[in-house]
Design a protein around this motif. Structure first.
Motif, PDB file in Angstrom:
ATOM      1  N   ALA A 105      -2.660   5.756 -15.483  1.00 58.99           N
ATOM      2  CA  ALA A 105      -3.562   4.844 -14.753  1.00 58.99           C
ATOM      3  C   ALA A 105      -3.568   5.129 -13.255  1.00 58.99           C
ATOM      4  N   ILE A 106      -2.768   6.108 -12.821  1.00 61.19           N
ATOM      5  CA  ILE A 106      -2.660   6.360 -11.383  1.00 61.19           C
ATOM      6  C   ILE A 106      -3.765   7.296 -10.921  1.00 61.19           C
ATOM      7  N   GLY A 107      -4.589   6.804 -10.015  1.00 59.48           N
ATOM      8  CA  GLY A 107      -5.629   7.628  -9.411  1.00 59.48           C
ATOM      9  C   GLY A 107      -6.708   8.068 -10.383  1.00 59.48           C
ATOM     10  N   THR A 108      -6.725   7.472 -11.561  1.00 56.81           N
ATOM     11  CA  THR A 108      -7.663   7.912 -12.596  1.00 56.81           C
ATOM     12  C   THR A 108      -8.831   6.948 -12.740  1.00 56.81           C
ATOM     13  N   TYR A 114       5.857  -1.199 -11.947  1.00 54.69           N
ATOM     14  CA  TYR A 114       5.478  -0.562 -13.202  1.00 54.69           C
ATOM     15  C   TYR A 114       4.150   0.153 -12.986  1.00 54.69           C
ATOM     16  N   GLU A 115       4.210   1.482 -13.041  1.00 53.27           N
ATOM     17  CA  GLU A 115       3.004   2.279 -12.820  1.00 53.27           C
ATOM     18  C   GLU A 115       2.819   3.257 -13.983  1.00 53.27           C
ATOM     19  N   PRO A 116       1.977   2.894 -14.948  1.00 54.38           N
ATOM     20  CA  PRO A 116       1.704   3.842 -16.030  1.00 54.38           C
ATOM     21  C   PRO A 116       1.033   5.087 -15.439  1.00 54.38           C
ATOM     22  N   ALA A 151       1.293  -5.881  -6.401  1.00 52.86           N
ATOM     23  CA  ALA A 151       0.705  -4.595  -6.754  1.00 52.86           C
ATOM     24  C   ALA A 151       1.180  -3.511  -5.803  1.00 52.86           C
ATOM     25  N   LEU A 152       1.351  -2.312  -6.348  1.00 51.05           N
ATOM     26  CA  LEU A 152       1.608  -1.122  -5.540  1.00 51.05           C
ATOM     27  C   LEU A 152       0.325  -0.295  -5.647  1.00 51.05           C
ATOM     28  N   VAL A 153      -0.306  -0.101  -4.499  1.00 54.32           N
ATOM     29  CA  VAL A 153      -1.695   0.351  -4.503  1.00 54.32           C
ATOM     30  C   VAL A 153      -1.857   1.664  -3.753  1.00 54.32           C
ATOM     31  N   GLY A 154      -2.490   2.632  -4.395  1.00 55.61           N
ATOM     32  CA  GLY A 154      -2.779   3.902  -3.740  1.00 55.61           C
ATOM     33  C   GLY A 154      -4.156   3.868  -3.098  1.00 55.61           C
ATOM     34  N   GLY A 155      -5.155   4.357  -3.823  1.00 51.21           N
ATOM     35  CA  GLY A 155      -6.511   4.532  -3.289  1.00 51.21           C
ATOM     36  C   GLY A 155      -7.071   3.328  -2.547  1.00 51.21           C
ATOM     37  N   ALA A 156      -6.935   2.144  -3.137  1.00 50.27           N
ATOM     38  CA  ALA A 156      -7.545   0.954  -2.527  1.00 50.27           C
ATOM     39  C   ALA A 156      -6.743   0.427  -1.336  1.00 50.27           C
ATOM     40  N   GLY A 215       0.844  -1.184   0.000  1.00 47.14           N
ATOM     41  CA  GLY A 215       0.000   0.000   0.000  1.00 47.14           C
ATOM     42  C   GLY A 215       0.880   1.234   0.000  1.00 47.14           C
ATOM     43  N   ASN A 216       0.537   2.188  -0.830  1.00 49.98           N
ATOM     44  CA  ASN A 216       1.220   3.483  -0.817  1.00 49.98           C
ATOM     45  C   ASN A 216       0.156   4.513  -0.443  1.00 49.98           C
ATOM     46  N   TRP A 217       0.180   4.904   0.822  1.00 52.13           N
ATOM     47  CA  TRP A 217      -0.865   5.803   1.310  1.00 52.13           C
ATOM     48  C   TRP A 217      -0.734   7.218   0.750  1.00 52.13           C
ATOM     49  N   LYS A 218       0.431   7.550   0.217  1.00 58.17           N
ATOM     50  CA  LYS A 218       0.701   8.923  -0.221  1.00 58.17           C
ATOM     51  C   LYS A 218       0.475   9.861   0.971  1.00 58.17           C
ATOM     52  N   MET A 219      -0.035  11.085   0.754  1.00 56.30           N
ATOM     53  CA  MET A 219      -0.150  12.041   1.876  1.00 56.30           C
ATOM     54  C   MET A 219      -1.556  11.962   2.472  1.00 56.30           C
ATOM     55  N   GLY A 246      -1.530   1.222 -10.395  1.00 55.79           N
ATOM     56  CA  GLY A 246      -2.372   2.144 -11.167  1.00 55.79           C
ATOM     57  C   GLY A 246      -3.809   1.656 -11.124  1.00 55.79           C
ATOM     58  N   SER A 247      -4.581   2.240 -10.177  1.00 58.62           N
ATOM     59  CA  SER A 247      -6.003   1.881 -10.032  1.00 58.62           C
ATOM     60  C   SER A 247      -6.229   0.391  -9.792  1.00 58.62           C
ATOM     61  N   VAL A 248      -5.312  -0.235  -9.047  1.00 60.04           N
ATOM     62  CA  VAL A 248      -5.542  -1.634  -8.654  1.00 60.04           C
ATOM     63  C   VAL A 248      -6.610  -1.651  -7.568  1.00 60.04           C
ATOM     64  N   GLY A 292      11.431   6.959  -6.524  1.00 56.79           N
ATOM     65  CA  GLY A 292      11.134   7.415  -7.887  1.00 56.79           C
ATOM     66  C   GLY A 292       9.680   7.294  -8.282  1.00 56.79           C
ATOM     67  N   HIS A 293       8.776   7.400  -7.308  1.00 54.37           N
ATOM     68  CA  HIS A 293       7.352   7.414  -7.675  1.00 54.37           C
ATOM     69  C   HIS A 293       7.110   8.555  -8.663  1.00 54.37           C
ATOM     70  N   SER A 294       6.185   8.355  -9.585  1.00 54.98           N
ATOM     71  CA  SER A 294       5.973   9.375 -10.633  1.00 54.98           C
ATOM     72  C   SER A 294       5.578  10.722 -10.029  1.00 54.98           C
TER      73      SER A 294
END
Ligand SMILES: O=C(CO)COP(=O)(O)O
Length: 252
Positions: free
Chosen positions: A171-174, A166-168, A231-236, A8-12, A212-214, A94-96
């Motif tokens: 596809a991130i957060g979209t 690999y994070e296009p 998977a590297l997961v943001g929102g979910a 999980g990548n919680w970001k901020m 990317g939107s996993v 190196g996150h985008s």
């Protein structure tokens, strides 16, 4: 067979109490299963506390960035020495969003990857193309050059221990996920590049995640692909229920 790494990548996002609650629950409920590794990459102020909460469980705690120097006059920065001392085991590099908003370059990504290994941290190196690059058929070349630069100067053992995500960017957060075939095509290319940089044997060991939107609805299909190992997961990753579903998917 390679394991699946669900990170999980919680970001901020989150407060300390929300973060603590999340890790307590996931630590209690995450299966101890050899096939899946579970990592929560949290904001810096929560890391010490989360390492305590995760103790004795299968959950590992990661950071979302770091500086490449051990210490010094770098106001506002956090070093690999500090992370390792806290008991953090992984670090996203190196996150985008770092490349786009904070001037991260392939050179600094390479320095940080070396610094991670110098301090016993596993780097999760992010690569991926923009929509413009995809539409111009530049995806493979772009991702290849990011991977080559990130891994420059590492030993084969270090490359084997690197996690690539690999994070296009499109596809991130979209809500737009790459199809599992699109994702796997690039992940296979990444593995071939690693074969070229090291050896077949080493490249077969490298964990390559898709990000990317996993979400629970698409994770099974992605993880079933030959070169996608997690998977590297943001929102979910922000809610325990959906994160635990992703972890469960990783056990298969
Ligand atoms: O950037 C990501 C993980 O690092 C992906 O974010 P989302 O899962 O929110 O698309």
């Amino acid at each position: 067979m390679r394991k699946n790494v669900i990170a999980g990548n919680w970001k901020m996002n989150k407060t300390l109490s929300e973060a603590n609650q999340f890790v307590e629950e996931v630590a209690a409920k995450a299966p101890s299963n050899e096939q899946v590794e579970v990592i929560v990459c949290a904001p810096f102020p929560f890391l010490a506390s989360l390492v305590e909460k995760a103790k004795g469980s299968s959950v590992k705690i990661g950071a979302q960035n770091m500086h490449y120097e051990d210490n010094g006059a770098f106001t506002g920065e956090v070093s690999p020495v500090m992370l390792n001392d806290l008991g953090v085991t992984h670090v996203v590099i190196g996150h985008s969003e770092r490349r786009e908003y904070f001037a991260e370059t392939s050179e600094t990504v390479n320095k940080k990857t070396h610094a991670a290994f110098s301090h016993d941290l596993t780097p999760i190196v992010c690569v991926g193309e923009t929509l413009e690059q995809r539409e111009a058929n530049e995806t493979m070349n772009h991702v290849e050059s990011q991977v080559r630069k990130a891994l420059e100067g590492l030993s084969d053992e270090q490359v084997a221990d690197t996690i690539i995500a690999y994070e296009p960017i499109w596809a991130i957060g979209t809500g737009k996920t790459a199809t599992s075939d699109q994702a796997n095509e690039v992940c296979t290319h990444i593995r071939n590049v690693i074969k070229d940089v090291t050896s077949n044997e080493t490249a077969e060991k490298v964990i390559i995640q898709y990000g990317g939107s996993v979400k629970p609805a698409n994770v099974d299909e992605l993880l079933a692909k030959s070169d996608i190992d997690g998977a590297l997961v943001g929102g979910a990753s922000l809610e325990t229920a959906s994160f635990l579903k992703l972890v469960e998917a990783g056990t298969k």
